[in-house]
Design a protein around this motif. Structure first.
Motif, PDB file in Angstrom:
ATOM      1  N   ILE A   1      -1.208  13.051  -2.165  1.00  0.00           N
ATOM      2  CA  ILE A   1      -1.129  14.138  -3.157  1.00  0.00           C
ATOM      3  C   ILE A   1      -2.484  14.399  -3.814  1.00  0.00           C
ATOM      4  N   GLY A   2      -3.466  13.572  -3.497  1.00  0.00           N
ATOM      5  CA  GLY A   2      -4.808  13.835  -4.023  1.00  0.00           C
ATOM      6  C   GLY A   2      -5.070  13.197  -5.371  1.00  0.00           C
ATOM      7  N   LEU A   3      -4.242  12.218  -5.749  1.00  0.00           N
ATOM      8  CA  LEU A   3      -4.470  11.536  -7.024  1.00  0.00           C
ATOM      9  C   LEU A   3      -4.728  10.052  -6.813  1.00  0.00           C
TER      10      LEU A   3
ATOM     11  N   VAL B   1      -3.258  16.858   7.176  1.00  0.00           N
ATOM     12  CA  VAL B   1      -2.985  18.258   7.509  1.00  0.00           C
ATOM     13  C   VAL B   1      -1.566  18.579   7.067  1.00  0.00           C
ATOM     14  N   LEU B   2      -1.445  19.609   6.226  1.00  0.00           N
ATOM     15  CA  LEU B   2      -0.128  20.043   5.751  1.00  0.00           C
ATOM     16  C   LEU B   2       0.061  21.499   6.145  1.00  0.00           C
ATOM     17  N   GLN B   3       1.162  21.788   6.805  1.00  0.00           N
ATOM     18  CA  GLN B   3       1.457  23.149   7.277  1.00  0.00           C
ATOM     19  C   GLN B   3       0.254  23.764   8.010  1.00  0.00           C
ATOM     20  N   GLY B   4      -0.370  22.942   8.856  1.00  0.00           N
ATOM     21  CA  GLY B   4      -1.471  23.424   9.680  1.00  0.00           C
ATOM     22  C   GLY B   4      -2.798  23.568   8.958  1.00  0.00           C
ATOM     23  N   ARG B   5      -2.841  23.193   7.685  1.00  0.00           N
ATOM     24  CA  ARG B   5      -4.099  23.333   6.943  1.00  0.00           C
ATOM     25  C   ARG B   5      -4.635  21.961   6.563  1.00  0.00           C
ATOM     26  N   SER B   6      -5.934  21.780   6.768  1.00  0.00           N
ATOM     27  CA  SER B   6      -6.552  20.509   6.442  1.00  0.00           C
ATOM     28  C   SER B   6      -6.755  20.424   4.926  1.00  0.00           C
ATOM     29  N   ILE B   7      -6.047  19.504   4.274  1.00  0.00           N
ATOM     30  CA  ILE B   7      -6.082  19.460   2.803  1.00  0.00           C
ATOM     31  C   ILE B   7      -6.806  18.223   2.272  1.00  0.00           C
ATOM     32  N   SER B   8      -7.479  17.490   3.167  1.00  0.00           N
ATOM     33  CA  SER B   8      -8.096  16.217   2.767  1.00  0.00           C
ATOM     34  C   SER B   8      -9.003  16.369   1.545  1.00  0.00           C
ATOM     35  N   ASP B   9      -9.672  17.524   1.425  1.00  0.00           N
ATOM     36  CA  ASP B   9     -10.614  17.690   0.312  1.00  0.00           C
ATOM     37  C   ASP B   9     -10.033  18.529  -0.825  1.00  0.00           C
ATOM     38  N   TRP B  10      -8.765  18.860  -0.726  1.00  0.00           N
ATOM     39  CA  TRP B  10      -8.168  19.727  -1.749  1.00  0.00           C
ATOM     40  C   TRP B  10      -7.812  18.928  -3.005  1.00  0.00           C
ATOM     41  N   PRO B  11      -7.971  19.542  -4.190  1.00  0.00           N
ATOM     42  CA  PRO B  11      -7.499  18.877  -5.410  1.00  0.00           C
ATOM     43  C   PRO B  11      -5.967  18.854  -5.455  1.00  0.00           C
ATOM     44  N   ALA B  12      -5.437  17.982  -6.294  1.00  0.00           N
ATOM     45  CA  ALA B  12      -3.980  17.767  -6.335  1.00  0.00           C
ATOM     46  C   ALA B  12      -3.210  19.060  -6.605  1.00  0.00           C
TER      47      ALA B  12
ATOM     48  N   GLY C   1       0.794  -1.231   0.000  1.00  0.00           N
ATOM     49  CA  GLY C   1       0.000   0.000   0.000  1.00  0.00           C
ATOM     50  C   GLY C   1       0.824   1.278   0.000  1.00  0.00           C
ATOM     51  N   LYS C   2       2.137   1.170  -0.248  1.00  0.00           N
ATOM     52  CA  LYS C   2       3.010   2.352  -0.203  1.00  0.00           C
ATOM     53  C   LYS C   2       2.606   3.391  -1.260  1.00  0.00           C
ATOM     54  N   SER C   3       2.457   2.923  -2.509  1.00  0.00           N
ATOM     55  CA  SER C   3       2.082   3.862  -3.580  1.00  0.00           C
ATOM     56  C   SER C   3       0.697   4.430  -3.338  1.00  0.00           C
ATOM     57  N   THR C   4      -0.199   3.591  -2.873  1.00  0.00           N
ATOM     58  CA  THR C   4      -1.570   4.049  -2.594  1.00  0.00           C
ATOM     59  C   THR C   4      -1.539   5.169  -1.556  1.00  0.00           C
ATOM     60  N   LEU C   5      -0.705   5.012  -0.536  1.00  0.00           N
ATOM     61  CA  LEU C   5      -0.628   6.032   0.513  1.00  0.00           C
ATOM     62  C   LEU C   5      -0.084   7.348  -0.054  1.00  0.00           C
ATOM     63  N   LEU C   6       1.016   7.265  -0.817  1.00  0.00           N
ATOM     64  CA  LEU C   6       1.594   8.497  -1.371  1.00  0.00           C
ATOM     65  C   LEU C   6       0.598   9.179  -2.316  1.00  0.00           C
ATOM     66  N   GLN C   7      -0.059   8.381  -3.142  1.00  0.00           N
ATOM     67  CA  GLN C   7      -1.019   8.972  -4.090  1.00  0.00           C
ATOM     68  C   GLN C   7      -2.222   9.569  -3.359  1.00  0.00           C
ATOM     69  N   SER C   8      -2.618   8.944  -2.273  1.00  0.00           N
ATOM     70  CA  SER C   8      -3.721   9.497  -1.471  1.00  0.00           C
ATOM     71  C   SER C   8      -3.323  10.855  -0.903  1.00  0.00           C
TER      72      SER C   8
ATOM     73  N   LEU D   1       0.596  24.367  -2.272  1.00  0.00           N
ATOM     74  CA  LEU D   1       0.906  24.572  -0.853  1.00  0.00           C
ATOM     75  C   LEU D   1       2.314  24.064  -0.514  1.00  0.00           C
ATOM     76  N   GLY D   2       2.899  23.279  -1.434  1.00  0.00           N
ATOM     77  CA  GLY D   2       4.288  22.874  -1.204  1.00  0.00           C
ATOM     78  C   GLY D   2       4.538  21.375  -1.198  1.00  0.00           C
ATOM     79  N   LEU D   3       3.550  20.605  -1.652  1.00  0.00           N
ATOM     80  CA  LEU D   3       3.727  19.154  -1.680  1.00  0.00           C
ATOM     81  C   LEU D   3       4.257  18.736  -3.054  1.00  0.00           C
ATOM     82  N   GLY D   4       5.464  18.168  -3.068  1.00  0.00           N
ATOM     83  CA  GLY D   4       6.043  17.699  -4.329  1.00  0.00           C
ATOM     84  C   GLY D   4       6.042  16.187  -4.368  1.00  0.00           C
ATOM     85  N   PHE D   5       5.794  15.602  -5.547  1.00  0.00           N
ATOM     86  CA  PHE D   5       5.701  14.146  -5.672  1.00  0.00           C
ATOM     87  C   PHE D   5       6.605  13.671  -6.806  1.00  0.00           C
ATOM     88  N   VAL D   6       7.426  12.652  -6.510  1.00  0.00           N
ATOM     89  CA  VAL D   6       8.255  12.021  -7.542  1.00  0.00           C
ATOM     90  C   VAL D   6       7.727  10.600  -7.726  1.00  0.00           C
ATOM     91  N   PRO D   7       6.994  10.357  -8.825  1.00  0.00           N
ATOM     92  CA  PRO D   7       6.357   9.050  -8.988  1.00  0.00           C
ATOM     93  C   PRO D   7       7.349   7.954  -9.351  1.00  0.00           C
TER      94      PRO D   7
END
Ligand code: ATP
Length: 224
Positions: free
Chosen positions: A48-50, A59-70, A39-46, A76-82
């Motif tokens: 980043i919102g994809l 919560v990222l930098q104190g902000r709840s991002i659960s419903d935010w689009p990717a 489930g590692k990839s599933t967790l990372l993709q979850s 906000l500063g989240l970088g992903f290397v697939p």
């Protein structure tokens, strides 16, 4: 910096993550280990919102991002290397980097010029500098991986998520990639890295083991 609480994820009716909680502080390296299908990839993709359908708190930098689009999470500063790198194969190294530099940066404005950003990624990956005019498809797997990380850095993230960055790469380049990631950590970058080969685990602030979509499994969990 990143707080994940009781995250569940589903592909259709099949649940892939169960009540996963973790925390990555500023400048911390957290390694996510687990076998294929854990489930590692599933967790990372979850994160980043994809990913698949998810429930739980991110919560990222104190902000709840659960419903935010990717894209908002990236801003906000989240970088992903697939894991599959997703480079533009026909574009050159420089073009791949410049495409990412056009993306909005952490707070909607640039803190560094594109030239400064290029200098920073070439300082981190000196091997890329003389290859600027080479097309991505003409690079080795390890070189492509460096470019994929460098491209994500051009978006000026404060936290990097990497999916198996050293998988299937020649040992010499693995060292370069590991050293670059540790250098980023020493500069204050937060890192969450999925890996199976324990290359970064020795340097991690914490290692989290995923077993069948769950963390903190005891050996008894593995016994049928
Ligand atoms: P690997 O190292 O092989 O990539 P992983 O730890 O990253 O493994 P995931 O790819 O997240 O594991 O897979 C977790 C579970 O979710 C597995 O049971 C997998 O079959 C399932 N899964 C992953 N992607 C999908 C998908 N797109 N549709 C349905 N099920 C999926």
């Amino acid at each position: 910096m990143l707080e994940v609480s009781r995250l569940n994820a589903w592909y259709g009716a099949a649940q892939a993550l169960f009540e996963v909680s973790l925390r990555v502080g500023p400048g911390e390296l957290v390694v996510l280990e687990g076998l294929n299908g854990a489930g590692k990839s599933t967790l990372l993709q979850s994160l980043i919102g994809l990913g698949p359908r998810v429930q739980g708190s991110v919560v990222l930098q104190g902000r709840s991002i659960s419903d935010w689009p990717a894209h908002a999470r990236a801003q906000l500063g989240l970088g992903f290397v697939p894991e599959d790198r997703r480079l533009f194969a026909e574009l050159t190294v420089l073009e791949n980097l410049l495409v990412a530099a056009r993306a909005p940066t952490a707070h909607g404005q640039k803190t560094h010029s594109t030239e400064q950003q290029l200098n920073q990624v070439f300082a981190l990956f000196p091997a890329l500098k003389p290859m600027q005019k080479r097309r991505a498809l003409e690079m080795s797997g390890g070189e492509q991986q460096m470019l994929s990380i460098a491209r994500t850095l051009m978006t000026a993230p404060s936290m990097l998520l990497l999916d198996e960055p050293c998988e299937g790469i020649a040992p010499l380049l693995v060292e370069s990639i590991r050293d670059a990631l540790l250098q980023l950590k020493s500069q204050g970058m937060s890192l969450l890295v999925a890996e199976q080969n324990t290359l970064l685990a020795a340097h991690a602030d914490r290692v989290i083991t995923l077993v069948a979509g769950q963390t903190g499994a005891s050996p008894a969990f593995l016994t049928p």
